[in-house]
Design a protein around this motif. Structure first.
Motif, PDB file in Angstrom:
ATOM      1  N   THR A   1      -5.104  -3.360   3.202  1.00  0.00           N
ATOM      2  CA  THR A   1      -4.558  -3.874   1.942  1.00  0.00           C
ATOM      3  C   THR A   1      -5.001  -5.319   1.763  1.00  0.00           C
ATOM      4  O   THR A   1      -4.951  -6.105   2.708  1.00  0.00           O
TER       5      THR A   1
ATOM      6  N   PRO B  43      -8.941  -7.573 -10.910  1.00  0.00           N
ATOM      7  CA  PRO B  43     -10.059  -7.429 -11.855  1.00  0.00           C
ATOM      8  C   PRO B  43     -11.282  -8.268 -11.531  1.00  0.00           C
ATOM      9  O   PRO B  43     -12.357  -8.019 -12.076  1.00  0.00           O
TER      10      PRO B  43
ATOM     11  N   ASP C 281      -5.001  -5.485  -4.256  1.00  0.00           N
ATOM     12  CA  ASP C 281      -5.941  -4.390  -4.419  1.00  0.00           C
ATOM     13  C   ASP C 281      -6.187  -4.159  -5.912  1.00  0.00           C
ATOM     14  O   ASP C 281      -5.282  -4.302  -6.737  1.00  0.00           O
ATOM     15  N   ASP C 282      -7.425  -3.793  -6.250  1.00  0.00           N
ATOM     16  CA  ASP C 282      -7.815  -3.506  -7.631  1.00  0.00           C
ATOM     17  C   ASP C 282      -7.751  -4.721  -8.539  1.00  0.00           C
ATOM     18  O   ASP C 282      -7.697  -4.582  -9.769  1.00  0.00           O
TER      19      ASP C 282
ATOM     20  N   ASP D  71     -15.124  -7.318  -8.248  1.00  0.00           N
ATOM     21  CA  ASP D  71     -16.526  -6.932  -8.379  1.00  0.00           C
ATOM     22  C   ASP D  71     -17.412  -8.085  -8.830  1.00  0.00           C
ATOM     23  O   ASP D  71     -18.647  -7.964  -8.816  1.00  0.00           O
TER      24      ASP D  71
ATOM     25  N   PRO E 141       0.161   1.008  -8.155  1.00  0.00           N
ATOM     26  CA  PRO E 141      -0.686  -0.177  -8.283  1.00  0.00           C
ATOM     27  C   PRO E 141      -0.085  -1.176  -9.259  1.00  0.00           C
ATOM     28  O   PRO E 141       0.528  -0.807 -10.257  1.00  0.00           O
TER      29      PRO E 141
ATOM     30  N   GLU F 116       0.089  -3.866 -12.230  1.00  0.00           N
ATOM     31  CA  GLU F 116      -0.609  -4.061 -13.494  1.00  0.00           C
ATOM     32  C   GLU F 116      -1.137  -5.493 -13.538  1.00  0.00           C
ATOM     33  O   GLU F 116      -0.502  -6.424 -13.047  1.00  0.00           O
ATOM     34  N   TRP F 117      -2.295  -5.649 -14.140  1.00  0.00           N
ATOM     35  CA  TRP F 117      -2.919  -6.968 -14.235  1.00  0.00           C
ATOM     36  C   TRP F 117      -2.899  -7.420 -15.688  1.00  0.00           C
ATOM     37  O   TRP F 117      -3.641  -6.905 -16.514  1.00  0.00           O
TER      38      TRP F 117
ATOM     39  N   SER G 236      -6.028 -14.091 -12.103  1.00  0.00           N
ATOM     40  CA  SER G 236      -7.073 -13.498 -12.954  1.00  0.00           C
ATOM     41  C   SER G 236      -7.795 -14.564 -13.760  1.00  0.00           C
ATOM     42  O   SER G 236      -9.020 -14.516 -13.941  1.00  0.00           O
TER      43      SER G 236
ATOM     44  N   ARG H 147      -0.123 -13.002 -10.853  1.00  0.00           N
ATOM     45  CA  ARG H 147      -1.349 -12.204 -10.918  1.00  0.00           C
ATOM     46  C   ARG H 147      -2.218 -12.654 -12.095  1.00  0.00           C
ATOM     47  O   ARG H 147      -3.441 -12.714 -11.995  1.00  0.00           O
TER      48      ARG H 147
ATOM     49  N   SER I 135       0.863  -1.164   0.000  1.00  0.00           N
ATOM     50  CA  SER I 135       0.000   0.000   0.000  1.00  0.00           C
ATOM     51  C   SER I 135       0.907   1.223   0.000  1.00  0.00           C
ATOM     52  O   SER I 135       1.878   1.299   0.707  1.00  0.00           O
TER      53      SER I 135
ATOM     54  N   SER J  34       0.266  -7.097  -3.096  1.00  0.00           N
ATOM     55  CA  SER J  34      -1.063  -6.541  -2.888  1.00  0.00           C
ATOM     56  C   SER J  34      -1.974  -6.983  -4.023  1.00  0.00           C
ATOM     57  O   SER J  34      -1.587  -6.984  -5.194  1.00  0.00           O
TER      58      SER J  34
END
Length: 439
Positions: free
Chosen positions: A147, A128, A125-126, A131, A35, A37-38, A345, A341, A31, A123
């Protein structure tokens, strides 16, 4: 089931990880840093090898995901089984600098702290897929100091009551208990009819003993119990937790459990409930895995039901374990970190429906259907999460060996008071070791 690691033995590993945090700044993702990258789920990873650490009970869980990801990306993914005690083994390896790209891990604050998450973990965070989670599961766990370090892949376990529907029906019980007092009344009525109300086990590693205490703490947990324990404002020896321990001991002394309580094992519990030799068991989701190895979905739907229980109602107590979630490590290799990551995903993205079907499990995502093979009891477990409260493992800053102390109580080598005293002493030691204010 996952054997809870010994907190005393883990203390050295916690300290080593804490020291490692002073000398190894890691590779971004904290944190406060840029950020992450995904990558696209299908980005080419030819020539890249990723490693996933898994426990003996979770080492086949990634199979469908690994196969699909390797075909899609050209990556090679190795799943490495870490021997039990899994959590302790992982902490020891990480403390010496040995890290995988991904690992199954209990996504609670205490266990993320045990890994020194800020230094050792990426981290998330964010991410994809966040949601896509059903709303009640999005932020239920996996977060430490604001975090996100862990992501759920299956629904967290819930402490509650599995029961034999036929035993209830034969006894004329047409509705499940609506609170703790009704639960105990059902048990006493069953005992009066010659039925063993509860099955538990004290032989070997009695990890399920603690569920009996923790479900009694659900109302208190919702009222901030573990915040007070974490601040050293309330202890295991104070009336709330001590009272739950005393009640458990009283139920044992009342004869509401199986006669072989001291020697019974986990392997005995499933057959006892399925056959109707006992009416109920306070357990978590992994117990149902044992039932599924003994009976098909049709038989389970016919015989086995589930209801959450708490002092004042039907509130479940959730306890995510290592088979529910993954963490991604900072390895210092940017390509592998990005690959980890990307694998996450895919796992929670295009590969998720196949994963849910392969595991015959409940979906975490609103737009992905649960497997058609999921028994109704597990669907009821998942439904109880929406208003559940956190367990000691989910909300306390440290995870003392309450279950071992309760096992000693069952064997007659500790009193209920000594159980609370030993658990509090260990909790305070662990909390102090990780720098918790007030200890």
């Amino acid at each position: 089931m996952k054997k809870r690691f010994s907190a005393v033995l883990a203390l050295g590993a916690v300290a080593a990880l804490t020291l490692a945090g002073c000398s190894d700044p890691g590779s971004g993702g904290d944190s406060g840093s840029a950020p992450a990258e995904w990558p696209a789920q299908d980005a080419d990873l030819s020539g890249t090898t990723l490693t996933i650490w898994a426990a003996q009970n979770s080492n086949t869980v990634p199979d469908s995901v690994v196969a699909g990801f390797e075909e899609l990306t050209g990556a090679k993914v190795d799943v490495v089984t870490i021997p039990d005690p899994y959590e302790q083994s992982i902490q020891t390896k990480v403390a010496t600098g040995d890290k995988p790209d991904l690992a199954f891990w209990q996504p609670t604050a205490s266990q993320l702290t045990a890994l020194n998450a800020k230094t050792n973990l990426q981290s998330l965070d964010d991410a994809p897929w966040l949601d896509a989670y059903t709303p009640e599961l999005r932020d239920i766990t996996g977060i430490l100091d604001d975090t996100r370090y862990a992501t759920l892949i299956t629904t967290p376990a819930v402490e509650g009551v599995y029961y034999n529907k036929q035993v209830f029906a034969d006894a004329g019980i047409t509705t499940t208990p609506g609170n703790w007092d009704e639960f105990l009344q059902v048990a006493r009525d069953l005992k009066a009819d010659g039925v063993t109300p509860f099955f538990d086990f004290g032989g070997g590693t009695p990890w399920a003993t603690q569920w009996w205490v923790q479900v009694q703490l659900a109302d208190a947990a919702a009222d901030g119990l573990w915040d007070r324990v974490n601040a050293n404002e309330e202890t295991f020896t104070d009336p709330t937790i001590q009272g739950a321990i005393d009640t458990y001991q009283g139920l044992i002394e009342e004869g509401l459990f199986n006669e072989n309580l001291k020697t019974a094992t986990f392997e005995d519990q499933g057959p006892a409930l399925l056959s109707g030799d006992a009416a109920m068991a306070v357990q978590v989701n992994s117990f149902f895995g044992q039932l599924q190895s003994l009976a098909d979905t049709e038989e389970l739907n016919e015989k086995i039901g589930f209801f959450p229980i708490s002092p004042s109602g039907n509130v479940g107590t959730f306890i995510p374990d290592q088979s529910n979630a993954l963490v991604a490590f900072k390895t210092g290799d940017a390509k592998r970190e990005a690959g980890a990551r990307q694998l996450l995903s895919y796992w929670l993205g295009d590969g998720y429906q196949d994963f849910v079907n392969a595991q015959s499990t409940v979906s975490l995502q609103s737009d992905v259907d649960s497997s058609a093979d999921v028994p109704q009891a597990l669907l009821d477990v998942s439904a109880s999460l929406s208003d559940s409260v956190g367990s000691m493992q989910a909300l306390a800053v440290a995870n003392p060996d309450l279950y071992l102390n309760l096992g000693d109580m069952i064997q007659g080598t500790k009193t209920a008071v000594e159980v609370a005293e030993a658990t509090q002493a260990q909790f305070a030691e662990l909390a102090k070791a990780i720098g918790t204010p007030g200890f």
